[in-house]
Motif scaffolding. Structure first.
Motif, PDB file in Angstrom:
ATOM      1  N   LEU A   1      -1.310   3.503  -0.808  1.00  0.00           N
ATOM      2  CA  LEU A   1      -2.164   4.225  -1.496  1.00  0.00           C
ATOM      3  C   LEU A   1      -3.642   3.572  -1.075  1.00  0.00           C
ATOM      4  O   LEU A   1      -4.726   4.368  -1.502  1.00  0.00           O
TER       5      LEU A   1
ATOM      6  N   GLU B   1      -6.936   5.613  -0.700  1.00  0.00           N
ATOM      7  CA  GLU B   1      -6.607   7.100  -1.541  1.00  0.00           C
ATOM      8  C   GLU B   1      -6.979   6.669  -3.072  1.00  0.00           C
ATOM      9  O   GLU B   1      -7.452   7.855  -3.581  1.00  0.00           O
TER      10      GLU B   1
ATOM     11  N   ILE C   1       3.665   6.729  -5.838  1.00  0.00           N
ATOM     12  CA  ILE C   1       2.909   7.356  -4.559  1.00  0.00           C
ATOM     13  C   ILE C   1       3.035   9.057  -4.681  1.00  0.00           C
ATOM     14  O   ILE C   1       1.872   9.500  -4.678  1.00  0.00           O
TER      15      ILE C   1
ATOM     16  N   ARG D   1      -0.601  11.196  -5.322  1.00  0.00           N
ATOM     17  CA  ARG D   1      -0.852  12.209  -4.346  1.00  0.00           C
ATOM     18  C   ARG D   1      -0.916  13.628  -5.015  1.00  0.00           C
ATOM     19  O   ARG D   1      -1.574  14.589  -4.742  1.00  0.00           O
ATOM     20  N   GLN D   2       0.048  13.964  -5.868  1.00  0.00           N
ATOM     21  CA  GLN D   2       0.115  15.405  -6.435  1.00  0.00           C
ATOM     22  C   GLN D   2      -1.040  15.407  -7.333  1.00  0.00           C
ATOM     23  O   GLN D   2      -1.622  16.619  -7.266  1.00  0.00           O
TER      24      GLN D   2
ATOM     25  N   ARG E   1      -5.875  15.026  -6.421  1.00  0.00           N
ATOM     26  CA  ARG E   1      -6.764  15.799  -5.544  1.00  0.00           C
ATOM     27  C   ARG E   1      -7.461  16.841  -6.510  1.00  0.00           C
ATOM     28  O   ARG E   1      -7.474  17.206  -7.582  1.00  0.00           O
TER      29      ARG E   1
END
Length: 147
Positions: free
Chosen positions: A88, A91, A139, A143-144, A147
């Motif tokens: 990640l 991110e 991970i 990512r879910q 955002r």
């Protein structure tokens, strides 16, 4: 450069806030005070003061693992958490807080069992995940919800 192109990142080593151009995240930016790398794909250990600065104001999502040295599942998950940190990089930042050393932080965060993962974005908690997890689950979770 417009202000929107820069992210605020708190140094996990010294607690200093740094402005980092978003386009330079992959270049291993360093703290302007102590020289520690700010985004290196490694898990950083937090103390109480730095925990509050990072979770309340960082420009990247921050996933904190609330753990304790006596916790077997916490120790089992540590290498998986480290793998997720590498995957990640750029991110999100992955960090750990020892709940035995900082019980006031875990109480304030409402930690009832460990390991507990809390994802922070823009100064607020956005999601929680309980229990030891493999890197792929960590991970996917970040990512879910990041955002």
């Amino acid at each position: 450069m417009p202000v929107t192109d820069a992210l605020k990142l708190t140094c996990a080593s010294c607690g200093q806030a740094n402005r980092v151009p978003a386009a330079r995240l992959a270049d291993a930016p360093k703290c302007g005070v102590c020289g520690s790398v700010l985004v290196d794909g490694k898990v950083a250990e937090l103390d109480a003061a730095t925990h509050d600065k990072v979770t309340r104001g960082d420009g990247l999502p921050v996933l904190v693992d609330y753990w304790a040295p006596w916790c077997g599942p916490c120790r089992v998950m540590a290498p998986e958490f480290a793998k997720a940190a590498g995957a990640l990089q750029g991110e999100a930042r992955l960090m750990k807080l020892n709940t035995e050393d900082h019980p006031q932080i875990s109480a304030r965060a409402g930690i009832r069992g460990i390991p507990a993962l809390i994802l922070y974005r823009n100064g607020r908690e956005v999601a929680r995940l309980a229990g030891a997890r493999p890197a792929a689950d960590i991970i996917a979770f970040v990512r879910q919800h990041a955002r």
